[in-house]
Design an enzyme around this catalytic site. Sequence first.
Site, mmCIF file in Angstrom:
data_model
loop_
_atom_site.group_PDB
_atom_site.id
_atom_site.type_symbol
_atom_site.label_atom_id
_atom_site.label_comp_id
_atom_site.label_asym_id
_atom_site.label_seq_id
_atom_site.Cartn_x
_atom_site.Cartn_y
_atom_site.Cartn_z
ATOM 1 N N GLU A 118 0.830 -1.204 0.000
ATOM 2 C CA GLU A 118 0.000 0.000 0.000
ATOM 3 C C GLU A 118 0.865 1.255 0.000
ATOM 4 O O GLU A 118 0.604 2.217 0.735
ATOM 5 C CB GLU A 118 -0.961 -0.015 1.189
ATOM 6 C CG GLU A 118 -1.918 -1.205 1.171
ATOM 7 C CD GLU A 118 -3.014 -1.118 2.227
ATOM 8 O OE1 GLU A 118 -2.964 -0.217 3.081
ATOM 9 O OE2 GLU A 118 -3.939 -1.955 2.183
ATOM 10 N N GLU A 265 -5.248 -9.194 0.177
ATOM 11 C CA GLU A 265 -5.719 -9.197 1.566
ATOM 12 C C GLU A 265 -7.231 -9.034 1.579
ATOM 13 O O GLU A 265 -7.773 -8.152 0.910
ATOM 14 C CB GLU A 265 -5.102 -8.049 2.380
ATOM 15 C CG GLU A 265 -3.609 -8.138 2.615
ATOM 16 C CD GLU A 265 -3.105 -6.970 3.461
ATOM 17 O OE1 GLU A 265 -3.937 -6.264 4.073
ATOM 18 O OE2 GLU A 265 -1.883 -6.746 3.496
#
Length: 500
Positions: A118, A265
Site C-alpha cells: 500500500e 488481503e
Amino acid sequence: MESMAPFLLLLLAISVVHADEGAYIGVNIGTALSDMPSPTQVVALLKSQKIQHVRMYDADPAMLAALANSGIRVTVSVPNEQLLAVGQSNATAANWVSRNVVAHVPAVNITAVAVGSEVLTALPNAATLLVSALRYVHSALVAANLDRQIKVSTPHSSSIILDSFPPSQAFFNRSLEPIMVPMLKFLQSTDSYLMLNVYPYYDYMHSNGVIPLDYALFRPLPPNKEAVDANTLLHYTNVFDAVVDAAYFAMAYLNVTNVPVVVLESGWPHKGDPSEEPDATADNADTYNSNLIHHVTNSTGTPKHPGIPVPTYIYELYDEDQRPGVLSERNWGLFDANGMPVYTLHLTGSGVLLANDTTNQTYCIATEGADAKLLQAALDWACGPGKVDCNVLMQGRPCYDPDTVEAHATYAFNEYYHGMGMASGTCNFNGVATITTTDPSHGDCIFSGSGGKNGTFLNSSSLAPSSNSTSAESGHPRSFRGTMLLLQIVGVFLSSLLFL
C-alpha cells in the site's frame, strides 16, 4: 508446538486459469505475535490445513527454509522500509533478488514478489520510486531466468479507487495517474496482475449505515435489495465484487483491460471493542470468510467478469497481538499462536474444497511418538477418574485391536474430549494428546465425532504446548486498510447506490 492441533479448515487450491494458478484461496502470514510460532511450526500448520498459497510480508530466510520442498506457493515481499533502496538502485534490487529469491528456488516455490505494501497511501513519499522498484526487481528476475515463473506486482489499498460505486464510474485517484499509468503498463507487459487489498468490513463500518451488513458479508439478498449499477445494469450482491469490478473499470478508464486482479488481503475481524466495533464478532468473521472461500473457489467471478477467477488471500493466519490500534487490529487471525482455531469456518457445499460440514469433525488422539509411560498414565486416568467407558477396549470388543497403548489412549482421549464437549483444554493429557481433523475410526471401532457417532460441540479449542519463539514485527502497514475508501466515496454511494 510439534503437536499443534489442526483446524477445521481445508483450503485446497483449485486450478482453473491465469498464471497456471486460477481460483484459489491463500493466507497472509503476519508475525507481530508476542509468542510467534517457529517457521517449522508455521509450515506444519499450513500443511495440516492444506493451505497451498501464502503471502509473506518479507522474505525471512528461516521461514523460506522451512517452506522448502513443501510445494506451497509463496509470495515474498519487499518491505516498505527497503523500498527506497530497491527503487533507487538496480544493483540493490539485483542483490535483494539474489539473496531473497534466487538463493531459495527451486526448493521454495516462489511465485510472486510483492514490492512494498500500500505504498501509494501508506508511504506516499516513496511513491515516485515504486515503478522503478518494480522494474528493477523484474530485471533481476529476467537475469536469473525466473521472470516467467515469478511475477512482480505491488499491493494497493482499495482507497486509491474513487467513485467506486457504481463500479462503472470508478477511476483511480487522478493525482496518482503519473504512477498508475506506467505501473499498469508494466503489469501488462510482464503478464502480471494488480494486487488489491479489499476489506468490506471497513467499507461497511465507515458507510454510516448506507451499506447493509448482509451486503458486506456475502449473505443472500432478495432481488429488491441488490445494488444495481445504473450504467451497466449489473447487479451486485456483495461489496467484494463491487470493489473488484471498480478496479477493473478504473483500469479500463486508463485503457488497460487485460490485467487480472488478485486480492492480496481480505478478511473480517473476529473481535473488537463492543461499543465501537460491534460487528467485529466471531460469527461475522466465520460468515464472511466462509462465504468468501465459497465465492472464490467456485470461480464465480464478478458481475463484470463472470467465471473469471479472483484469487484471494485471507487476512490472516494468526492473531497478531502486538499490532497497535483498536482492539480489532489484533483479532483478524484464523488461529492463535498455539495453532488453535479462533473460530470454526462453515464450508458445507464447497465441493472439492471441503465436501462436508466439519463443525463437529475434530478428534483427540495420542501424539505420535509420545512417551509410552505418560500415555499409559493418561489412559488410566481417562478410564478411571475421567469416567470414560473403556469396555470397548477389552479383548474381543470392537476397539481392542490394535492392542497398543497409543491406539487405546487415542480412543479414550477422544471419548473424554467429546464427552466434555470439545471444550478448551480437554485434549491435553499433560501434552501427550493432540487434535486432528482425520477420523481415527477403523472397522467397527467408531469414534465419537465420526459419521456414526456424535459428540457434543462446544468449541474447537484445545491447549497445546506454547512456542518459545521470540516475536517479530510483521512490517505490513494496514492503517489504510480500506478505511479511507468509504470516507472518500460515501457521499457518492449515497447518491448513486440504487437498491431496487
